[in-house]
Structures are given as structure tokens and as C-alpha cells.
Design an enzyme around this catalytic site. Structure first.
Site, PDB file in Angstrom:
ATOM      1  N   GLU A  58      66.442-108.942 -50.515  1.00 49.90           N
ATOM      2  CA  GLU A  58      66.916-109.747 -51.533  1.00 49.90           C
ATOM      3  C   GLU A  58      65.642-109.885 -52.713  1.00 49.90           C
ATOM      4  O   GLU A  58      65.816-109.806 -53.940  1.00 49.90           O
ATOM      5  CB  GLU A  58      66.872-111.191 -51.071  1.00 49.90           C
ATOM      6  CG  GLU A  58      67.928-111.646 -49.954  1.00 49.90           C
ATOM      7  CD  GLU A  58      67.433-111.425 -48.637  1.00 49.90           C
ATOM      8  OE1 GLU A  58      67.968-111.915 -47.945  1.00 49.90           O
ATOM      9  OE2 GLU A  58      66.457-110.393 -48.553  1.00 49.90           O
ATOM     10  N   ALA A  82      76.452 -86.250 -23.735  1.00 53.79           N
ATOM     11  CA  ALA A  82      77.414 -85.363 -24.284  1.00 53.79           C
ATOM     12  C   ALA A  82      77.925 -84.713 -23.069  1.00 53.79           C
ATOM     13  O   ALA A  82      77.294 -84.290 -22.015  1.00 53.79           O
ATOM     14  CB  ALA A  82      76.874 -84.476 -25.148  1.00 53.79           C
ATOM     15  N   PRO A 138      71.900 -85.865 -16.173  1.00 56.97           N
ATOM     16  CA  PRO A 138      72.878 -86.675 -15.772  1.00 56.97           C
ATOM     17  C   PRO A 138      72.111 -87.637 -14.404  1.00 56.97           C
ATOM     18  O   PRO A 138      72.617 -88.712 -14.241  1.00 56.97           O
ATOM     19  CB  PRO A 138      73.418 -85.635 -14.908  1.00 56.97           C
ATOM     20  CG  PRO A 138      73.057 -84.257 -14.921  1.00 56.97           C
ATOM     21  CD  PRO A 138      71.989 -84.384 -15.926  1.00 56.97           C
ATOM     22  N   ASP A 167      64.588 -77.990 -20.638  1.00 55.83           N
ATOM     23  CA  ASP A 167      64.786 -77.475 -21.906  1.00 55.83           C
ATOM     24  C   ASP A 167      63.524 -77.727 -22.920  1.00 55.83           C
ATOM     25  O   ASP A 167      63.606 -77.238 -24.282  1.00 55.83           O
ATOM     26  CB  ASP A 167      65.885 -78.480 -22.616  1.00 55.83           C
ATOM     27  CG  ASP A 167      66.944 -78.325 -21.655  1.00 55.83           C
ATOM     28  OD1 ASP A 167      67.483 -77.268 -21.106  1.00 55.83           O
ATOM     29  OD2 ASP A 167      67.851 -79.645 -21.292  1.00 55.83           O
TER      30      ASP A 167
END
Length: 331
Positions: A62, A176, A291, A221
Site C-alpha cells: 500500500e 512427478a 518415492p 541425481d
């Protein structure tokens, strides 16, 4: 309450859409404050300024929008403010937004959602009304898009609301799933999702103050966990919290992650990690893992949102995105 003939419901909707877009651009950069957007209109409904709170210690939305009006020589035309969150009425690192509004010619303030902090909720709106301003709420607007914008505004501040209510960070799980029903990319690839889904994943990462993963994911990974597909306005380092009871995370991975700007830490269990993140001022953490750990996180009940990206059945089609809330009031 009737709406001014000039400021139509459609104009209010467009103004709130603009205010939310401005705030969403800084989601993840404002901790420990919530992201907030503001649009200032003149009496004819013309936009005078659009602003967002960009980071803690800087002007709230604001105050920033009103200052922009003054800089453009349009201060005298200020009539209506549309704010994604109830203006604050207490002193923090910056003065109360209510004071900035009352020092302007504003006559009307529209609010998308009330302040979730029970200690101050309603104070800003009440003070504005006591000073003679008209205060209206988006939830009362008779327009088919109003409820969707209210939900969008609530989700924008959901991490802040949870922190204010329970003193813990909001946990978003990203998962995913490929056509075979698992999370493993094909040989030689790092992902199987579409370009749109990859952008969504980076949007989720951008708004998070911390990334939670497991040592198994790191060893398999060595993910970078950086934000690459969307602008990242974060002014401070993001946490990278690795659940690693056996301390298997390689030192060179930690050094490389720190070189990418992360603050890396190793942890034994999720509950104690969540407490530590809360103490560190983390509003939202994104869980990106394999997972086994993902199933464990779901079982804890500490998560708040589960975003599932399901690979399209045919190449070239859009992936299917599902969002699950742990409790009904978070939906």
C-alpha cells in the site's frame, strides 16, 4: 452494499487480478512477511499505480503504491485501493499501512482477505472504517470470478497464515509420475514432464524458502535445485535441508550447493527439521525427493499441499496436474 456506478464489479475483479499478479511475482522473497499486492484507482476506475511488497524491511504494498502515485503527480486523484491482504495497523520494521492510507485522499479500500494473525486481524479494516473510509471485501462482491480470486489470495498468504497460527512452515510436496506410474526418468534423461510442468516445478521452487530432499536423491541425481525457468527475486540464500541420518551426502556436493547460493544442512528426521525451519523464519518449504522419502513425509501429516504432475498419456499432450490439500480449510 451497492457498488459505485463507475467502479463496476468487472473493474474490481480486474484490479484484484492485477494486484495478485504483482504479489505473486514476489512470493518467496518476502519472508517472514507475506506477499501482498495493491492497486490504486482514481474515481473513474483508471489505474494510477500497481505495487507489491518486495522484501522484509522495504515498503509494504500500500505504501509503495501510494508513493508511486505521488512520484507520478497523481496523488490528488487517489480514490480507491484494492489490497490482497488487510492493511496492517501495527508498527513493525515499517510504519502501519493504515497510516499511509489515511494520509492520502483515498475514500474506499477493497480487501481480498483479512489478516490471519489473530492478534491483529480486523484492526486495519476497523481503523479505516472508524476514520470514515468505506471498506469492502472481495468475498462480498457479486461476480462469478470473485470466489476464485479470494481462493488465490488465501493461497498466496497460506504459508504466512500457518506460521502465524501454528508457528510452523507450510510444506508443499512436489511429485512427478510417469506413464508407468513411477517417478523414474528414462535412461539418459533427468525428467519426463512437459515444458509447462517443468515451469510449474520451478515456480514452486521459487516461492519456497527451503528445499527439503533426501540423501538418496542427492546420491542418485546430484540435483542442482536452482530456479531457472522463472525470475527469482529472492534477496537472501535459500535453505537446502537434506534428510540424512547416516551422513552419506558427499562433501563436494555440499560445497557445490553452497557455491550455488544455498545454505546446506543435514538432518535426522522431518519433525525436528520442521521445528528448525520455523525458528529460522521459513514460511514455505518444498519437498523434492524420491518415492521412499516422499511416502514417509506423507505419513507424517506435517505436509500441507501435495502437487502431483502426471505425465500425459500421449507425447505432446498436456500433463495432468492435481493439487491435494491435507485439510479442508487449506483447499
Amino acid at each position: 452494499m451497492m457498488i459505485d456506478a463507475i467502479l463496476s464489479p468487472a473493474r474490481v475483479i480486474q484490479g484484484f487480478s492485477d494486484a495478485l499478479a504483482a504479489a505473486e511475482a514476489y512470493a518467496g522473497a518476502t519472508a517472514p512477511n507475506p506477499p501482498v499486492g495493491c492497486v490504486v484507482l482514481d474515481a473513474a476506475g483508471e489505474t494510477l499505480a500497481v505495487a507489491a511488497h518486495q522484501r522484509a524491511g522495504q515498503a509494504h504494498a500500500e505504501a509503495a503504491a501510494l508513493a508511486a502515485c505521488r512520484e507520478r503527480g497523481a496523488a490528488a486523484r487517489i480514490d480507491t485501493l484494492l489490497v490482497t491482504l488487510e492493511p496492517c495497523n501495527h508498527h513493525g520494521r515499517t510504519p502501519p499501512c493504515v497510516e499511509a492510507i489515511l494520509a492520502s485522499p483515498a475514500r474506499t479500500v477493497w480487501i481480498a482477505v483479512r489478516d490471519p494473525n489473530l492478534a491483529v486481524a480486523g484492526g486495519g479494516a476497523a481503523r479505516l472504517e472508524a476514520a470514515g473510509l468505506e471498506v469492502r471485501f472481495l468475498s462480498d462482491l457479486a461476480h462469478p470470478e470473485a470466489s476464485d480470486l479470494v481462493r488465490r489470495a488465501r493461497r498466496l498468504i497460506a504459508p504466512f497464515a500457518l506460521w502465524a497460527r501454528e508457528g510452523r512452515p507450510w510444506l508443499t510436496i512436489k511429485q512427478a509420475i510417469n506413464r508407468q506410474g513411477d517417478m523414474i526418468p528414462p535412461p539418459g534423461a533427468s525428467t519426463f514432464t512437459s515444458e509447462t510442468s517443468l515451469t510449474l516445478a520451478h515456480d514452486l521452487r521459487r516461492r519456497a524458502d527451503a528445499i527439503i530432499t533426501g540423501s538418496g536423491t542427492v546420491l542418485a541425481d546430484a540435483p542442482a535445485f536452482t530456479v531457472r525457468r522463472t525470475p527469482d527475486p529472492r534477496p537472501f540464500a535459500r535453505r537446502l535441508a537434506i534428510l540424512d541420518r547416516r551422513r552419506r551426502t558427499p562433501g563436494d556436493y555440499i560445497a557445490a550447493a553452497e557455491g550455488r547460493g544455498f545454505r546446506v544442512s543435514l538432518h535426522d528426521a522431518l519433525p525436528s527439521l520442521v521445528s528448525e525451519l520455523a525458528a529460522d523464519g521459513v514460511l514455505e518449504a518444498l519437498v523434492e525427493c524420491g518415492p521412499t522419502l516422499l511416502a514417509s513425509v506423507l505419513e507424517t501429516g506435517l505436509w500441507d499441499e501435495h502437487v502431483v504432475i502426471r505425465q500425459a498419456a500421449r507425447a505432446g499432450d498436456a500433463d495432468h496436474i492435481e493439487r491435494f490439500a491435507r485439510t479442508a480449510d487449506q483447499a
